[in-house]
Design a protein around this motif. Structure first.
Motif, mmCIF file in Angstrom:
data_model
loop_
_atom_site.group_PDB
_atom_site.id
_atom_site.type_symbol
_atom_site.label_atom_id
_atom_site.label_comp_id
_atom_site.label_asym_id
_atom_site.label_seq_id
_atom_site.Cartn_x
_atom_site.Cartn_y
_atom_site.Cartn_z
ATOM 1 N N ASP A 176 31.774 15.199 17.651
ATOM 2 C CA ASP A 176 31.941 16.069 19.467
ATOM 3 C C ASP A 176 31.007 14.367 19.941
ATOM 4 N N ASN A 177 31.497 13.739 20.142
ATOM 5 C CA ASN A 177 30.754 12.732 20.442
ATOM 6 C C ASN A 177 29.675 12.876 21.444
ATOM 7 N N ALA A 178 29.996 13.844 22.471
ATOM 8 C CA ALA A 178 29.331 14.485 23.417
ATOM 9 C C ALA A 178 27.957 14.877 22.973
ATOM 10 N N LYS A 179 28.538 15.375 21.980
ATOM 11 C CA LYS A 179 26.961 16.081 21.754
ATOM 12 C C LYS A 179 26.354 15.620 19.867
ATOM 13 N N PHE A 203 26.772 6.420 19.145
ATOM 14 C CA PHE A 203 26.959 6.998 18.274
ATOM 15 C C PHE A 203 29.271 7.121 18.049
ATOM 16 N N SER A 204 29.292 7.385 18.856
ATOM 17 C CA SER A 204 30.983 7.227 19.086
ATOM 18 C C SER A 204 31.638 5.541 19.350
ATOM 19 N N SER A 205 30.803 4.944 18.196
ATOM 20 C CA SER A 205 31.089 3.355 17.666
ATOM 21 C C SER A 205 31.189 3.819 15.958
ATOM 22 N N TYR A 206 30.274 4.555 16.108
ATOM 23 C CA TYR A 206 30.196 5.242 13.802
ATOM 24 C C TYR A 206 31.044 5.846 13.327
ATOM 25 N N THR A 207 32.127 5.176 12.119
ATOM 26 C CA THR A 207 32.944 5.885 11.860
ATOM 27 C C THR A 207 31.832 6.726 10.613
#
Length: 119
Positions: free
Chosen positions: A72-75, A29-33
């Motif tokens: 919120d990358n953790a969520k 997820f964190s790598s997506y815009t």
């Protein structure tokens, strides 16, 4: 593969606020815009806001100063805080996840959530 589920839409009076959420399942997820788009009857799809993997944000002219996108990358979740809503904000709001590698682009959409602003 990324699945996106929006929530938080509804009916609100002009001047009110809503917060949309988009929960993502899948990998990286964190790598997506991440972005929010909206589509109103008779109008073209409009970019509302996006946020890159490093947190850089961009807003459509019609929502600047009123809407705030965050993640919120953790969520695995992206949010859209909408304040000072206007009747012209009425639309179906869609969450989008996008990233590109050397070989291909990845582009995913949620089902949308309806926002209706009454005057």
């Amino acid at each position: 593969q990324v699945q996106l589920v929006e929530s938080g839409g509804g009916l609100v009076q002009a001047g009110g606020s809503l917060r949309l959420s988009c929960a993502a399942s899948g990998s990286i997820f964190s790598s997506y815009t991440m972005a929010w788009y909206r589509l109103a009857p008779g109008k073209r799809r409009e970019l509302v806001a996006n946020i890159t993997s490093d947190g850089t944000t961009n807003y459509g002219d019609s929502v600047k100063g009123r809407f705030t996108i965050s993640r919120d990358n953790a969520k695995n979740t992206v949010y859209l805080q909408m304040n000072s809503l206007k009747p012209e904000d009425t639309a179906n709001y869609y969450c989008n996840a996008w990233r590109a590698t050397f070989w291909r682009e990845y582009d995913y959409w949620g089902q949308g959530t309806q926002v209706t602003v009454s005057s």
